[in-house]
Design a protein around this motif. Structure first.
Motif, PDB file in Angstrom:
ATOM      1  N   ARG A 172      18.286  -3.763  -3.520  1.00 23.50           N
ATOM      2  CA  ARG A 172      19.584  -3.831  -3.856  1.00 23.50           C
ATOM      3  C   ARG A 172      20.125  -2.457  -4.157  1.00 23.50           C
ATOM      4  O   ARG A 172      21.248  -2.050  -3.839  1.00 23.50           O
ATOM      5  CB  ARG A 172      19.818  -4.839  -4.737  1.00 23.50           C
ATOM      6  N   TYR A 173      19.372  -1.586  -4.758  1.00 20.04           N
ATOM      7  CA  TYR A 173      19.532  -0.172  -5.148  1.00 20.04           C
ATOM      8  C   TYR A 173      19.895   0.628  -4.036  1.00 20.04           C
ATOM      9  O   TYR A 173      20.738   1.418  -3.930  1.00 20.04           O
ATOM     10  CB  TYR A 173      18.401   0.373  -5.958  1.00 20.04           C
ATOM     11  N   VAL A 174      18.987   0.403  -3.010  1.00 17.49           N
ATOM     12  CA  VAL A 174      19.134   1.232  -1.497  1.00 17.49           C
ATOM     13  C   VAL A 174      20.613   0.913  -0.791  1.00 17.49           C
ATOM     14  O   VAL A 174      21.278   1.782  -0.480  1.00 17.49           O
ATOM     15  CB  VAL A 174      17.871   1.217  -0.670  1.00 17.49           C
ATOM     16  N   ILE A 175      20.733  -0.516  -0.877  1.00 13.95           N
ATOM     17  CA  ILE A 175      22.000  -0.897  -0.386  1.00 13.95           C
ATOM     18  C   ILE A 175      23.360  -0.396  -1.225  1.00 13.95           C
ATOM     19  O   ILE A 175      24.080   0.001  -0.509  1.00 13.95           O
ATOM     20  CB  ILE A 175      22.122  -2.523  -0.381  1.00 13.95           C
ATOM     21  N   ARG A 176      22.972  -0.539  -2.556  1.00 15.31           N
ATOM     22  CA  ARG A 176      24.241   0.035  -3.341  1.00 15.31           C
ATOM     23  C   ARG A 176      24.314   1.612  -2.932  1.00 15.31           C
ATOM     24  O   ARG A 176      25.688   1.949  -3.224  1.00 15.31           O
ATOM     25  CB  ARG A 176      23.814   0.088  -4.847  1.00 15.31           C
ATOM     26  N   ASP A 177      23.299   2.577  -3.030  1.00 15.81           N
ATOM     27  CA  ASP A 177      23.575   3.633  -2.416  1.00 15.81           C
ATOM     28  C   ASP A 177      24.256   4.046  -1.282  1.00 15.81           C
ATOM     29  O   ASP A 177      25.207   4.597  -1.067  1.00 15.81           O
ATOM     30  CB  ASP A 177      22.239   4.314  -2.470  1.00 15.81           C
ATOM     31  N   ARG A 178      23.781   3.145  -0.183  1.00 13.99           N
ATOM     32  CA  ARG A 178      24.480   3.279   1.084  1.00 13.99           C
ATOM     33  C   ARG A 178      25.976   2.873   1.024  1.00 13.99           C
ATOM     34  O   ARG A 178      26.909   3.404   1.767  1.00 13.99           O
ATOM     35  CB  ARG A 178      23.704   2.495   1.980  1.00 13.99           C
ATOM     36  N   LEU A 179      26.276   1.650   0.444  1.00 12.92           N
ATOM     37  CA  LEU A 179      27.554   1.268   0.096  1.00 12.92           C
ATOM     38  C   LEU A 179      28.688   2.249  -0.519  1.00 12.92           C
ATOM     39  O   LEU A 179      29.673   2.827  -0.183  1.00 12.92           O
ATOM     40  CB  LEU A 179      27.888   0.104  -0.748  1.00 12.92           C
ATOM     41  N   VAL A 195       7.641  -9.786  -9.583  1.00 15.66           N
ATOM     42  CA  VAL A 195       7.537  -8.809  -8.636  1.00 15.66           C
ATOM     43  C   VAL A 195       8.621  -8.986  -7.584  1.00 15.66           C
ATOM     44  O   VAL A 195       9.185  -7.968  -7.200  1.00 15.66           O
ATOM     45  CB  VAL A 195       6.055  -8.934  -8.122  1.00 15.66           C
ATOM     46  N   ILE A 196       8.846 -10.248  -7.353  1.00 12.72           N
ATOM     47  CA  ILE A 196       9.908 -10.575  -6.256  1.00 12.72           C
ATOM     48  C   ILE A 196      11.426  -9.876  -6.460  1.00 12.72           C
ATOM     49  O   ILE A 196      12.086  -9.198  -5.847  1.00 12.72           O
ATOM     50  CB  ILE A 196       9.905 -11.941  -5.629  1.00 12.72           C
ATOM     51  N   VAL A 197      11.702 -10.308  -7.952  1.00 12.22           N
ATOM     52  CA  VAL A 197      12.912  -9.836  -8.407  1.00 12.22           C
ATOM     53  C   VAL A 197      12.955  -8.234  -8.535  1.00 12.22           C
ATOM     54  O   VAL A 197      14.154  -7.750  -8.002  1.00 12.22           O
ATOM     55  CB  VAL A 197      13.193 -10.246  -9.793  1.00 12.22           C
ATOM     56  N   VAL A 198      12.005  -7.401  -8.870  1.00 13.46           N
ATOM     57  CA  VAL A 198      11.757  -6.161  -8.948  1.00 13.46           C
ATOM     58  C   VAL A 198      12.113  -5.453  -7.387  1.00 13.46           C
ATOM     59  O   VAL A 198      12.717  -4.501  -7.131  1.00 13.46           O
ATOM     60  CB  VAL A 198      10.675  -5.573  -9.632  1.00 13.46           C
ATOM     61  N   ILE A 236      12.911 -10.301 -16.895  1.00 14.65           N
ATOM     62  CA  ILE A 236      12.099 -11.191 -16.515  1.00 14.65           C
ATOM     63  C   ILE A 236      10.510 -10.998 -16.921  1.00 14.65           C
ATOM     64  O   ILE A 236      10.068 -12.066 -17.078  1.00 14.65           O
ATOM     65  CB  ILE A 236      12.082 -11.564 -14.807  1.00 14.65           C
ATOM     66  N   PHE A 237      10.163  -9.845 -17.145  1.00 16.77           N
ATOM     67  CA  PHE A 237       9.019  -9.478 -17.434  1.00 16.77           C
ATOM     68  C   PHE A 237       8.871  -9.829 -19.023  1.00 16.77           C
ATOM     69  O   PHE A 237       7.776 -10.403 -19.457  1.00 16.77           O
ATOM     70  CB  PHE A 237       8.620  -8.099 -17.518  1.00 16.77           C
ATOM     71  N   MET A 264      21.138  -7.780 -11.075  1.00 15.81           N
ATOM     72  CA  MET A 264      19.826  -7.844 -10.766  1.00 15.81           C
ATOM     73  C   MET A 264      19.138  -6.659 -11.642  1.00 15.81           C
ATOM     74  O   MET A 264      17.911  -6.945 -11.737  1.00 15.81           O
ATOM     75  CB  MET A 264      19.835  -7.506  -9.499  1.00 15.81           C
ATOM     76  N   PHE A 265      19.681  -5.547 -11.920  1.00 18.18           N
ATOM     77  CA  PHE A 265      18.732  -4.606 -12.445  1.00 18.18           C
ATOM     78  C   PHE A 265      18.428  -4.883 -14.044  1.00 18.18           C
ATOM     79  O   PHE A 265      17.211  -4.832 -14.244  1.00 18.18           O
ATOM     80  CB  PHE A 265      19.563  -3.262 -12.761  1.00 18.18           C
ATOM     81  N   VAL A 266      19.221  -5.442 -14.887  1.00 24.13           N
ATOM     82  CA  VAL A 266      19.007  -6.036 -15.883  1.00 24.13           C
ATOM     83  C   VAL A 266      18.015  -7.307 -15.915  1.00 24.13           C
ATOM     84  O   VAL A 266      17.074  -7.465 -16.674  1.00 24.13           O
ATOM     85  CB  VAL A 266      20.235  -6.601 -16.883  1.00 24.13           C
ATOM     86  N   ALA A 267      18.057  -8.007 -14.883  1.00 27.13           N
ATOM     87  CA  ALA A 267      17.306  -9.526 -14.739  1.00 27.13           C
ATOM     88  C   ALA A 267      15.795  -8.803 -14.503  1.00 27.13           C
ATOM     89  O   ALA A 267      14.797  -9.349 -15.080  1.00 27.13           O
ATOM     90  CB  ALA A 267      17.899 -10.132 -13.648  1.00 27.13           C
TER      91      ALA A 267
END
Length: 171
Positions: A107-114, A98-101, A62-63, A55-58
């Motif tokens: 997803r980054y917040v979830i990753r950090d919590r995980l 915009v939605i993907v970002v 996407i831009f 998702m980060f690379v996408a």
């Protein structure tokens, strides 16, 4: 103003670049979703990490896809019949970027919590709400794929015979 010569497909370079980048983004978003779903059921944290980086690379790619799409659409000779589809495809492209970002930030917040949960052994799952939003994203991407396919296969954007017919006034 210096203008680049256009080839038989109405482009200043050999082949359209937009579809190449777009297919890369589509694959990354779908693979990210796949990793999240499988990781959700298997509790495999490595799949969550793969999902995040896709998702980060996408998010960046996407831009590039949208910018090349705008440029190549500007060079296309658009028939009146294709205008509504092109306009909707354009709005969807910018909206999806915009939605993907936004989803990647979540997803980054979830990753950090995980990652913190892995140390604390409290949590090892993606929230179901995220999977719901990711499913909605997949649906939007499918709609965008349909619109892009229609522009190419039905309206012939940057297809040599169609470009030549438009230049000759046949279409």
């Amino acid at each position: 103003m210096l203008a680049l010569p256009l080839n038989s497909e109405n482009l200043p370079y050999p082949d359209p670049i937009h579809p190449i980048i777009v297919h890369f983004v589509i694959a990354m978003v779908f693979f990210s979703f796949f990793c999240d779903v499988v990781g959700y059921f298997t509790h495999n944290l490595r799949l969550f990490e793969v999902s995040f980086w896709n998702m980060f690379v996408a998010s960046g790619a996407i831009f590039l896809a949208v910018i090349f799409g705008q440029f190549e659409a500007g060079l296309a000779q658009v028939s009146k019949a294709a205008e509504p589809t092109l306009n909707f495809h354009t709005v969807m492209g910018w909206s999806l970027s915009v939605i993907v970002v936004g989803i990647t930030a979540w997803r980054y917040v979830i990753r950090d919590r995980l990652r913190r949960g892995q140390r604390d052994r409290h949590s090892s799952k993606i929230p179901p709400a995220y999977l719901g939003v990711a499913t909605f994203l997949i649906c939007l991407v499918c709609l965008q794929v349909y619109l892009g396919s229609k522009l190419f296969w039905v309206y012939g954007f940057h297809v040599k015979p169609v470009v030549e017919a438009m230049k000759q006034g046949v279409l």
